[in-house]
Design an enzyme around this catalytic site. Structure first.
Site, PDB file in Angstrom:
ATOM      1  N   ARG A  54      -9.659   0.595   9.042  1.00  0.00           N
ATOM      2  CA  ARG A  54      -9.292  -0.780   9.374  1.00  0.00           C
ATOM      3  C   ARG A  54     -10.392  -1.485  10.169  1.00  0.00           C
ATOM      4  NH1 ARG A  54      -3.326   0.238   9.194  1.00  0.00           N
ATOM      5  NH2 ARG A  54      -2.206  -1.723   9.359  1.00  0.00           N
ATOM      6  N   ARG A  73      -0.476  -9.319  13.191  1.00  0.00           N
ATOM      7  CA  ARG A  73      -1.002  -8.210  12.370  1.00  0.00           C
ATOM      8  C   ARG A  73      -1.894  -8.766  11.262  1.00  0.00           C
ATOM      9  NH1 ARG A  73       4.391  -5.605  10.655  1.00  0.00           N
ATOM     10  NH2 ARG A  73       3.117  -4.189   9.410  1.00  0.00           N
ATOM     11  N   ARG A 130      11.474  -6.437   4.845  1.00  0.00           N
ATOM     12  CA  ARG A 130      11.401  -5.005   5.141  1.00  0.00           C
ATOM     13  C   ARG A 130      11.966  -4.720   6.529  1.00  0.00           C
ATOM     14  NH1 ARG A 130       5.545  -2.203   4.979  1.00  0.00           N
ATOM     15  NH2 ARG A 130       5.372  -2.858   7.138  1.00  0.00           N
ATOM     16  N   LYS A 180       0.829  -1.214   0.000  1.00  0.00           N
ATOM     17  CA  LYS A 180       0.000   0.000   0.000  1.00  0.00           C
ATOM     18  C   LYS A 180       0.863   1.264   0.000  1.00  0.00           C
ATOM     19  CE  LYS A 180      -2.320  -1.088   3.799  1.00  0.00           C
ATOM     20  NZ  LYS A 180      -1.719  -2.407   4.181  1.00  0.00           N
ATOM     21  N   ARG A 223      11.398  -1.050  11.919  1.00  0.00           N
ATOM     22  CA  ARG A 223      10.096  -1.162  12.593  1.00  0.00           C
ATOM     23  C   ARG A 223      10.050  -2.393  13.478  1.00  0.00           C
ATOM     24  NH1 ARG A 223       5.114   0.032   8.553  1.00  0.00           N
ATOM     25  NH2 ARG A 223       4.108  -1.235  10.159  1.00  0.00           N
TER      26      ARG A 223
HETATM   27  P1  AMP Z   1       0.688   0.320   9.044  1.00  0.00           P
HETATM   28  O1  AMP Z   1       1.834   1.262   8.849  1.00  0.00           O
HETATM   29  O2  AMP Z   1      -0.521   0.726   8.265  1.00  0.00           O
HETATM   30  O3  AMP Z   1       1.084  -1.112   8.797  1.00  0.00           O
HETATM   31  O4  AMP Z   1       0.263   0.412  10.577  1.00  0.00           O
HETATM   32  C1  AMP Z   1       1.155   0.042  11.614  1.00  0.00           C
HETATM   33  C2  AMP Z   1       0.387  -0.141  12.903  1.00  0.00           C
HETATM   34  O5  AMP Z   1      -0.237   1.099  13.265  1.00  0.00           O
HETATM   35  C3  AMP Z   1      -0.752  -1.147  12.858  1.00  0.00           C
HETATM   36  O6  AMP Z   1      -0.307  -2.472  13.079  1.00  0.00           O
HETATM   37  C4  AMP Z   1      -1.646  -0.632  13.991  1.00  0.00           C
HETATM   38  O7  AMP Z   1      -1.090  -0.963  15.235  1.00  0.00           O
HETATM   39  C5  AMP Z   1      -1.514   0.867  13.828  1.00  0.00           C
HETATM   40  N1  AMP Z   1      -2.541   1.420  12.903  1.00  0.00           N
HETATM   41  C6  AMP Z   1      -2.308   2.025  11.705  1.00  0.00           C
HETATM   42  N2  AMP Z   1      -3.458   2.412  11.131  1.00  0.00           N
HETATM   43  C7  AMP Z   1      -4.452   2.026  11.974  1.00  0.00           C
HETATM   44  C8  AMP Z   1      -5.868   2.104  11.931  1.00  0.00           C
HETATM   45  N3  AMP Z   1      -6.512   2.663  10.881  1.00  0.00           N
HETATM   46  N4  AMP Z   1      -6.566   1.608  12.972  1.00  0.00           N
HETATM   47  C9  AMP Z   1      -5.945   1.054  14.022  1.00  0.00           C
HETATM   48  N5  AMP Z   1      -4.619   0.913  14.131  1.00  0.00           N
HETATM   49  C10 AMP Z   1      -3.858   1.398  13.112  1.00  0.00           C
END
Ligand code: AMP
Length: 190
Positions: free
Chosen positions: A91, A148, A130, A16, A136
């Site tokens: 989400r 996740r 990654r 994404k 991360r």
């Molecule tokens: P991402 O960078 O989108 O993979 O997000 C990393 C982490 O941030 C996720 O595993 C969640 O812990 C948190 N996170 C990001 N976006 C959301 C969302 N829309 N709702 C809830 N948690 C989020």
């Protein structure tokens, strides 16, 4: 002019973020990634960031009201945008409903939900790869990566039905070269 508001959807590791970078350039959109916004809060050591970090490091979702508030603020800060790419948001169903409410108030609905589809084995492989460079915490440990993906399957994947019911869901094969996948997304946007 109608705004090009797009939800770029898919499990962790689907690409994404990578694909958003191409689409914002091609269509002049504003990128809204709740993951990036949360990581910026952590870096700035804000109270919100400290709270979110514990959940993120375990691969759990952060509470809906936090991410909804962040998205609301960013949309208000970019009233001039030609459109937004929502990346990693919504989400949950509550997030999707809040987003629809915010956008419908302005008569600027989501035009499409583009869902990148990638098999789980490939996701785990990409995320571990990654993790070697991203720094991360949530990309380093296979158990957290799988958590996740579970969170995605339980809470997030059902949003495909939510957007299908609005006639907006478009599945996109997310396996291939970056360029091939960008081309598929552009074709779907039309
Ligand atoms: P991402 O960078 O989108 O993979 O997000 C990393 C982490 O941030 C996720 O595993 C969640 O812990 C948190 N996170 C990001 N976006 C959301 C969302 N829309 N709702 C809830 N948690 C989020």
């Amino acid at each position: 002019m109608t705004k090009l508001n797009i939800v770029l959807f898919g499990p962790p590791g689907a690409g994404k973020g990578t694909q958003s970078a191409f689409l914002i350039e091609r269509y002049g959109l504003v990128h809204l990634s709740t993951g990036d916004l949360l990581r910026a809060e952590i870096k700035a050591e804000t109270k919100l960031g400290l709270e979110a970090k514990e959940l993120m490091d375990q691969g759990e979702l952060v509470p809906d009201h936090i991410v909804i508030g962040m998205i609301r603020n960013m949309m208000e800060a970019h009233l001039e945008a030609k459109g937004f790419i929502f990346d990693g948001f919504p989400r949950t169903r509550a997030q999707a409903e809040a987003l629809d409410e915010m956008l419908n108030l302005k008569s600027e609905p989501i035009v499409a939900m583009l869902a990148l589809e990638v098999p789980e084995q490939e996701l785990v492989k990409r995320l571990i790869g990654r993790g070697a460079t991203s720094g991360r915490a949530d990309d380093k440990d296979e158990a957290i990566i799988r958590n996740r993906i579970r969170e995605y399957e339980n809470k997030t994947a059902p949003l495909k039905d939510y957007y299908s019911a609005q006639g907006k869901f478009k599945g996109i094969d997310g396996v291939g070269s970056i360029e091939e996948i960008t081309a598929r997304l552009m074709k779907a946007i039309g």
